[in-house]
Scaffold this active site. Sequence first.
Site, PDB file in Angstrom:
ATOM      1  N   HIS B 506       0.838  -1.199   0.000  1.00 46.45           N
ATOM      2  CA  HIS B 506       0.000   0.000   0.000  1.00 46.45           C
ATOM      3  C   HIS B 506       0.872   1.247   0.000  1.00 46.45           C
ATOM      4  O   HIS B 506       2.030   1.227   0.405  1.00 46.45           O
ATOM      5  CB  HIS B 506      -0.961   0.013   1.191  1.00 46.45           C
ATOM      6  CG  HIS B 506      -0.357   0.544   2.450  1.00 46.45           C
ATOM      7  ND1 HIS B 506      -0.347   1.889   2.761  1.00 46.45           N
ATOM      8  CD2 HIS B 506       0.265  -0.080   3.476  1.00 46.45           C
ATOM      9  CE1 HIS B 506       0.245   2.060   3.927  1.00 46.45           C
ATOM     10  NE2 HIS B 506       0.638   0.889   4.383  1.00 46.45           N
ATOM     11  N   CYS B 507       0.272   2.330  -0.492  1.00 47.40           N
ATOM     12  CA  CYS B 507       0.923   3.642  -0.422  1.00 47.40           C
ATOM     13  C   CYS B 507      -0.083   4.597   0.208  1.00 47.40           C
ATOM     14  O   CYS B 507      -0.910   4.195   1.013  1.00 47.40           O
ATOM     15  CB  CYS B 507       1.365   4.098  -1.808  1.00 47.40           C
ATOM     16  SG  CYS B 507       0.016   4.335  -2.975  1.00 47.40           S
ATOM     17  N   GLN B 508      -0.011   5.870  -0.144  1.00 45.58           N
ATOM     18  CA  GLN B 508      -0.904   6.850   0.470  1.00 45.58           C
ATOM     19  C   GLN B 508      -2.311   6.789  -0.133  1.00 45.58           C
ATOM     20  O   GLN B 508      -3.294   6.863   0.582  1.00 45.58           O
ATOM     21  CB  GLN B 508      -0.304   8.258   0.280  1.00 45.58           C
ATOM     22  CG  GLN B 508      -1.025   9.372   1.018  1.00 45.58           C
ATOM     23  CD  GLN B 508      -0.788   9.335   2.522  1.00 45.58           C
ATOM     24  OE1 GLN B 508      -0.049   8.481   3.040  1.00 45.58           O
ATOM     25  NE2 GLN B 508      -1.450  10.221   3.231  1.00 45.58           N
ATOM     26  N   GLY B 510      -2.918   4.789  -3.396  1.00 40.29           N
ATOM     27  CA  GLY B 510      -3.133   3.612  -4.228  1.00 40.29           C
ATOM     28  C   GLY B 510      -2.280   3.549  -5.481  1.00 40.29           C
ATOM     29  O   GLY B 510      -2.102   2.470  -6.052  1.00 40.29           O
ATOM     30  N   TYR B 534      -3.473   4.250   2.203  1.00 38.24           N
ATOM     31  CA  TYR B 534      -3.552   4.600   3.621  1.00 38.24           C
ATOM     32  C   TYR B 534      -4.751   5.493   3.901  1.00 38.24           C
ATOM     33  O   TYR B 534      -5.408   5.371   4.926  1.00 38.24           O
ATOM     34  CB  TYR B 534      -2.251   5.295   4.023  1.00 38.24           C
ATOM     35  CG  TYR B 534      -2.160   5.661   5.478  1.00 38.24           C
ATOM     36  CD1 TYR B 534      -2.015   4.671   6.452  1.00 38.24           C
ATOM     37  CD2 TYR B 534      -2.215   6.987   5.894  1.00 38.24           C
ATOM     38  CE1 TYR B 534      -1.923   5.000   7.796  1.00 38.24           C
ATOM     39  CE2 TYR B 534      -2.118   7.331   7.232  1.00 38.24           C
ATOM     40  CZ  TYR B 534      -1.978   6.336   8.181  1.00 38.24           C
ATOM     41  OH  TYR B 534      -1.885   6.661   9.504  1.00 38.24           O
TER      42      TYR B 534
END
Lengths: 554, 554
Positions: B506-508, B510, B534
Amino acid sequence: MKTVIIGGVAAGMSAATRLRRLDETREITVYERGAYVSFANCGLPYHVGGVIAERSSLLLQTPESLASRFALDVRVRHEVVAIDTATRTVTVRDIDAATESVETYDDLVIATGAAAAPGPSAGAVPTHTLRSVDDVDRVLEVLADAGPQPSVVVAGAGFIGLEAVENLVARGARVTLVTRGRQVLSPLDAEMAAPLLALLREHGVDVRLGSTIVGAEPGRVLLDDGGTVEAVLVVEASGVRPDRGLAEAAGLEVGPTGGIAVDARQRTSAPHVWAVGDGVEKRDHVDGEPALVTMAGLANRHGRAVADDIAGLEPAPARPALGTAVLGLFGATVAFVGWSERRLIADGRAHRVIHTHPASHATYYPGAQAMAMKLLVDPASDLILGAQIVGGDGVDKRIDVIAVAMAAGLTASALSQLELAYAPQYGSAKDPVNMIGYVAQNLAEGTTDAVQWHELPAALDAGAALVDVRTPAEFAAGAIPGAVNLPLDDLRARHGEIPDGPVIVHCQVGQRGHTAARLLTQLGYDVRNLDGGYRTWLAGREAMSSTLAEGEHA
Amino acid sequence: MKTVIIGGVAAGMSAATRLRRLDETREITVYERGAYVSFANCGLPYHVGGVIAERSSLLLQTPESLASRFALDVRVRHEVVAIDTATRTVTVRDIDAATESVETYDDLVIATGAAAAPGPSAGAVPTHTLRSVDDVDRVLEVLADAGPQPSVVVAGAGFIGLEAVENLVARGARVTLVTRGRQVLSPLDAEMAAPLLALLREHGVDVRLGSTIVGAEPGRVLLDDGGTVEAVLVVEASGVRPDRGLAEAAGLEVGPTGGIAVDARQRTSAPHVWAVGDGVEKRDHVDGEPALVTMAGLANRHGRAVADDIAGLEPAPARPALGTAVLGLFGATVAFVGWSERRLIADGRAHRVIHTHPASHATYYPGAQAMAMKLLVDPASDLILGAQIVGGDGVDKRIDVIAVAMAAGLTASALSQLELAYAPQYGSAKDPVNMIGYVAQNLAEGTTDAVQWHELPAALDAGAALVDVRTPAEFAAGAIPGAVNLPLDDLRARHGEIPDGPVIVHCQVGQRGHTAARLLTQLGYDVRNLDGGYRTWLAGREAMSSTLAEGEHA
């Protein structure tokens, strides 16, 4: 496997990054002859104006960031000078080292874009386009050296020209806008462009329609009408043409528009060679013919599709191009999609025209802004051929809604059925798009018949009576010569005052005129409604008179 | 010929004015039991807040203006108390004169709308809805008598409830919002509604989720959890139900939703009787079943279609209803269309979920605002089932674009191909709608695989590793428990640190997660991307914890 991509801005970089996401093992090299890749080309004018304060904001990626995230080999200031499709090689010139090398490829993507069309040379006055970060640097250098209120000439009144004008004014320049055209923003029809001319002049811009720069002396440019204009700088924005020399020299097919010919998967006439972006032809939505449509969205989308094709995915075939576009100008918003009335006439295509003047949202909620809308419709199929909107808030929304309807093949009448989000600060229960759809439906069903502003003189000459159904106060504030005032609410009682013969009714924007036309039709009159009402007529008259006042030679 | 229309606001008045434009000779009588016709019902809350300063702005037409322009016979404070479809008569009660008369009709249109659902009675505290001009007058009277900073309870957290809250706050009231629901704005999914709860609390609103008013004493209302809330006024906005008593008593068919049953031409089960507006059933776009969708746009449109039918024109059959809607709340904009994930789950319909967090326009141009988008997609057909957007600028535009795509039957993947107007102050070359289309396409083609925020705990329990590919700074500022940080740009070098077995990245928001997922997939990992990153996870956690903190009993 090795993919070479020529050009590292929108289309080329979309292809490169998508290809990496699809194929981790492939070698991907990007050659960019400029000093920067993946920069915000649509933001360049706004850095001139200081709206985008930081130059670094324009640089979205660097060769280093693209290497670390996408394992791309990005070479700036490397120009591909030749392609050999037989041996699958490119000749690359390292501009700084002044060396050349020959590189192989398995797959090649040409994304060389478009270049400024050869404009009138300004000779003795520094002349720059606004196509690259370097261009902006040079423009800012000239302005920095010029002292306060420098005189600047902008050549060309298209998107980039008008954005340049706005931003140069924001920087304090005295701006003269020189354009060959009879109007600004030629994709618009004359009566839709007229308010923009007024807006430019309100902001102190000296607009020279029907003019061309023919030469220059230090500190001034010379126009074809014999006039001169002071200028420390000329911003050249007269248009672009596909940068196709490299492709042409490699024997790739060029289409009738001068763009590189590609199929719906962006494949050129040579195997293993794709081309994408502003340098290639698109297919036009309205007539299916090749067309040049230089929009960033298409460049990105087609770049991505090329990557899919190279990686062996089934790419979505390119849809015909609509040319949807929007421009901000001194607080106004201008947008269009598809064909203009002028283009339809020039092409001899049957069309129906509708003008409306809705508010951006419910007028009982404060802050509603007026907009002018125009819709072009195919009378046989009721399909939408184009639209133009000039206003403020909500213009971009309505053009997008119409663009989607066009892409999906909805009819003009079907616009009335669209279920758009409504709250009083955002729209109206009958949204402007719904309303123009109702007008289209009334015309398609024959419930109403309309006359255009430019058809009015001939209709009056032929003996039609002109009835202005607005209030006496509106009539007194300005009326069409020859009109008699019979307010709508008195029409049932007073229609006997209308002389025999054909009647044209009009109101301020067309809506009361429609009600009047319906009433009189049922009372047996031969009646048409002046499309767009007094407002459109006035805009048309302004368009005609500004053209005449300029002494322009069409 | 005589047409009687029962109800003189949106649907009824659209029918009446259109019918007059089509037929000058017909007798048209409108009975409205309230004191006003054609008022701006969607503007009522904003007059409470003073945003719409003049009460007169709410009154769009009067019986007099409708008589002079449209020759309508409009009777306010006249209630139709009975319909006899056999004799084609209505019994009309003149409320002020307290008399009744029987009137004939050739055609009858029922546009009685919806009424406030019976909410929890507040007994000793004045309680009003916001459905009519009279309601607003009464609310303003109570507030005027109450002195500064009056305590007001709003019951219901739907559109009208939230608009009431905002406007009461604008008037200086201390507002408590009481709702039975686990969240505000129940058409949204929990994680999309979570930011609205935070926004309400930021603006000082005391939000009581999972609560019901069970009674009142002078100056306070009693809640079902035993608590009391001070209140000089209760604004009742718990929802509406079709006002169908009159139709039911006349023997007209009522549908399974409780709305008057009509066909696609708004015809009821009795000949010569149409029904239209908030009191009738619509057909749902997603499942084709009867549904109650109380939107002003539909009421107006269907009212107009009834006039066409009565006048003998071929009316455009009503399209299935999407329920497109938008709400302004303390500067935020919230919009949705179609079905929510909750509704899809409850109905057992297969669906795919996509969350994105785009900016309203190019981020290099100042003033871009963040938005959260959610798209629901049918995995079999790739058709769009619904969408939700929360943000600021540009939210209304994107929901309209998606609503048109849904109405036209475009697939979710086709959103990527839409040619939307782009300039950096209006959008992005890849518009948020294009981008969510690309995500849909990646999921449809299997290029990427996603896990939802609410599926994460189970996936981690099953042994998946959670890899956060954001930067160390982002990770340090807040991370999902159990995640290890491996920044995307280091992933090629450091992926060996990932333990064996399934991986969730995952990132901030997507997007980097998608790039990471593509990379790891090609390196042989079994990997899924946390949809929405996130931010969506955080919103989901907030939604869960606010529910729990309220001690709500679901």
